[in-house]
Structures are given as structure tokens and as C-alpha cells.
Write a protein that holds these residues in place. Sequence first.
Motif, PDB file in Angstrom:
ATOM      1  N   ARG A 203       0.849  -1.228   0.234  1.00 10.23           N
ATOM      2  CA  ARG A 203       0.162   0.035  -0.139  1.00 10.23           C
ATOM      3  C   ARG A 203       0.877   1.185  -0.093  1.00 10.23           C
ATOM      4  NH1 ARG A 203      -5.348  -0.592  -1.455  1.00 10.23           N
ATOM      5  NH2 ARG A 203      -6.029  -2.645  -0.832  1.00 10.23           N
ATOM      6  N   PRO A 204       1.600   1.639  -0.955  1.00  5.39           N
ATOM      7  CA  PRO A 204       2.485   2.758  -1.342  1.00  5.39           C
ATOM      8  C   PRO A 204       2.105   4.023  -0.991  1.00  5.39           C
ATOM      9  CG  PRO A 204       2.116   1.875  -3.535  1.00  5.39           C
ATOM     10  CD  PRO A 204       1.502   0.886  -2.513  1.00  5.39           C
ATOM     11  N   TYR A 205       0.558   4.178  -1.511  1.00 10.76           N
ATOM     12  CA  TYR A 205       0.079   5.564  -1.664  1.00 10.76           C
ATOM     13  C   TYR A 205      -0.464   5.963   0.070  1.00 10.76           C
ATOM     14  CZ  TYR A 205      -0.164   5.101  -6.560  1.00 10.76           C
ATOM     15  OH  TYR A 205      -0.067   5.490  -8.053  1.00 10.76           O
ATOM     16  N   GLU A 206      -0.932   4.960   0.744  1.00 13.01           N
ATOM     17  CA  GLU A 206      -1.425   5.229   2.086  1.00 13.01           C
ATOM     18  C   GLU A 206      -0.278   5.518   2.866  1.00 13.01           C
ATOM     19  OE1 GLU A 206      -4.736   2.518   0.319  1.00 13.01           O
ATOM     20  OE2 GLU A 206      -2.628   2.751  -0.024  1.00 13.01           O
ATOM     21  N   SER A 207       0.716   4.415   2.589  1.00 11.34           N
ATOM     22  CA  SER A 207       1.938   4.511   3.480  1.00 11.34           C
ATOM     23  C   SER A 207       2.741   5.856   3.363  1.00 11.34           C
ATOM     24  CB  SER A 207       2.834   3.491   3.060  1.00 11.34           C
ATOM     25  OG  SER A 207       2.144   2.052   3.184  1.00 11.34           O
ATOM     26  N   PHE A 208       2.945   6.246   2.380  1.00  8.26           N
ATOM     27  CA  PHE A 208       3.822   7.445   1.962  1.00  8.26           C
ATOM     28  C   PHE A 208       3.025   8.805   2.028  1.00  8.26           C
ATOM     29  CE2 PHE A 208       6.769   4.619   0.170  1.00  8.26           C
ATOM     30  CZ  PHE A 208       7.889   4.884   1.133  1.00  8.26           C
ATOM     31  N   ILE A 209       1.706   8.599   1.910  1.00  7.86           N
ATOM     32  CA  ILE A 209       0.850   9.846   2.375  1.00  7.86           C
ATOM     33  C   ILE A 209       1.030  10.205   3.883  1.00  7.86           C
ATOM     34  CG2 ILE A 209      -1.543  10.732   2.557  1.00  7.86           C
ATOM     35  CD1 ILE A 209      -1.972   9.873   0.024  1.00  7.86           C
ATOM     36  N   ALA A 210       1.033   8.930   4.739  1.00  4.70           N
ATOM     37  CA  ALA A 210       0.951   9.021   6.100  1.00  4.70           C
ATOM     38  C   ALA A 210       2.398   9.449   6.458  1.00  4.70           C
ATOM     39  CB  ALA A 210       0.813   7.735   6.778  1.00  4.70           C
ATOM     40  N   VAL A 211       3.319   9.016   5.948  1.00 10.28           N
ATOM     41  CA  VAL A 211       4.786   9.619   6.294  1.00 10.28           C
ATOM     42  C   VAL A 211       4.788  10.988   6.062  1.00 10.28           C
ATOM     43  CG1 VAL A 211       7.082   9.573   5.420  1.00 10.28           C
ATOM     44  CG2 VAL A 211       6.077   7.396   6.014  1.00 10.28           C
ATOM     45  N   THR A 212       4.321  11.532   4.824  1.00  2.62           N
ATOM     46  CA  THR A 212       4.341  12.995   4.549  1.00  2.62           C
ATOM     47  C   THR A 212       3.438  13.905   5.690  1.00  2.62           C
ATOM     48  OG1 THR A 212       4.289  12.466   2.093  1.00  2.62           O
ATOM     49  CG2 THR A 212       3.587  14.664   2.812  1.00  2.62           C
ATOM     50  N   LEU A 213       2.187  13.380   6.132  1.00  4.01           N
ATOM     51  CA  LEU A 213       1.545  14.161   6.910  1.00  4.01           C
ATOM     52  C   LEU A 213       2.327  14.083   8.390  1.00  4.01           C
ATOM     53  CD1 LEU A 213      -2.120  12.659   6.161  1.00  4.01           C
ATOM     54  CD2 LEU A 213      -0.912  15.056   5.518  1.00  4.01           C
ATOM     55  N   MET A 214       3.132  13.147   8.544  1.00  2.00           N
ATOM     56  CA  MET A 214       3.629  13.183   9.861  1.00  2.00           C
ATOM     57  C   MET A 214       5.063  14.050   9.782  1.00  2.00           C
ATOM     58  SD  MET A 214       3.674   9.270  11.418  1.00  2.00           S
ATOM     59  CE  MET A 214       2.283   8.421  12.020  1.00  2.00           C
ATOM     60  N   TYR A 215       5.649  13.996   8.687  1.00  2.00           N
ATOM     61  CA  TYR A 215       6.721  15.184   8.609  1.00  2.00           C
ATOM     62  C   TYR A 215       5.993  16.587   8.633  1.00  2.00           C
ATOM     63  CZ  TYR A 215      10.684  11.988   7.405  1.00  2.00           C
ATOM     64  OH  TYR A 215      11.692  11.043   7.684  1.00  2.00           O
ATOM     65  N   ALA A 216       4.918  16.513   7.924  1.00  2.00           N
ATOM     66  CA  ALA A 216       4.525  17.980   8.006  1.00  2.00           C
ATOM     67  C   ALA A 216       3.958  18.559   9.308  1.00  2.00           C
ATOM     68  CB  ALA A 216       3.177  18.101   7.290  1.00  2.00           C
TER      69      ALA A 216
END
Length: 242
Positions: A203-216
Amino acid sequence: MNYNWHWGVFLEQAAQNETYLDWMISGLKVTIALGLTSWVIALAIGSVLGVLRTVPNKWLSGLAAAYVEVFRNIPLLVQLFIWYFVGPELLPGGEAIKQMNPFAQQFLAAMLCLGTFTAARVCEQVRSGINSLPRGQTNAGLAMGFTLSQTYRFVLLPMAFRVIVPPLTSEFLNIFKNSAVASTIGLLELAAQGRQLVDYTARPYESFIAVTLMYALINIVVMLVMRWVEARSRVPGFIGSK
């Protein structure tokens, strides 16, 4: 886009008593701890070097300048590999380092790498802040009977740090973003946990959207804290004041 989104993947069980969300939170904690400890090192070393860059002694200023040129011009990834693979072979107590558990070795290498790399950048910020102050402030401090070190401590640095809060904020943010390189030596920080989640769930989209939101989220918190610091340290009638 023909993609079947599944945000519930984070609540699925990843291991015994752990969900994939627990993995992400664990990576977030490691990233925050790594960023904060590295920032303490960077601010301490960078402040000392920044002062040395402005002192009359050419040997001391030259030594600080050499540090900046070395650490600023070697790629961060190369420095990380040196700290992780070469450092334990050269540093005193290297055998003790090699006997640490893998997480401690990885965290220590990443912390020292990010701290010393960012220190070179902080050094230039501090130097610029000191040089931006009117020459009369130094002369006034010396005329009052202060030694040069006392003039830096009580006159120049308190004002210089107020001037450089905005650029220091950028460096503070960068240290969290640069922490992603630690995944190359196996440290399971936020970016590495995101890639691991992709490997396990596809699930690459969900995973890296979550990572992006956490960095934000980290960036937003840092920005709010530094804006508060800037407002509290502002000197009326001086640079950046209203």
C-alpha cells in the motif's frame, strides 16, 4: 486513477500486539528523538565555531573555517557511512561501540552525523549574526572593561541569536528532514517505517501519504515553537521587531 484505497490498513495487525499504525508512531518517535538530540549537538558546536570564525586570532578562525568547508562539502550520505562504518574502527572505545545493540549503533552514528553536519551550517548563521551587529557594540563592551570573551557572552551573542532565529528555524526543520538518510544504515525512523509498511502491505500511497503528513506535523510544531521564541526574544527597535 484506478486504485482501491484502504486506509484501514494502519489498524491491521503487523506483529504480535502491534498494528501498522504502531510501526508508524514508533518511526515518528525515533525521528523526533534523532532530530532533537542532533540539534543540541549542532547548536552547541555551531555556536562555538561561529564565535571562533569572528575572533581576531587567525589560527582559531582558520580552524573553524576548515571545519565548515569539510563538513559542508562532503555529501551527508558519505558522512553517515563514515560515522557508521569507519568511526568505530578509528574512535577511542570503538570496540564498545561495536558491542552495542544494532539500534544504539545506528542511532549514535546518525545523531553524530546529523549533529556535526548541521553544526557547519549553524556556524555560518552565528557568524553572520555577529557580523551583522554594529561594530560599536564590540567597542562599547571593551570600553566598559569587559574581556573579549565577556563581550561575546554578554553583548554580542544575546543580540546575534535574536537576529538569526529565522535562519536557525530553517536549519532546525532541515535536521528532521535530513534524518531520513539514517534509513540507509538500517535505522527504523519514519521514512524507513513507511518503506517497511509498503513491503508488508503493498500500500504505497497510503503509507507515504501518512509519512508525509507526519513530517508536516513535525514541521508545523517546530515553526510554531520558533515563532514563539522569535516573538519572545524580539528587541524593540531592532532587526525583526515591530
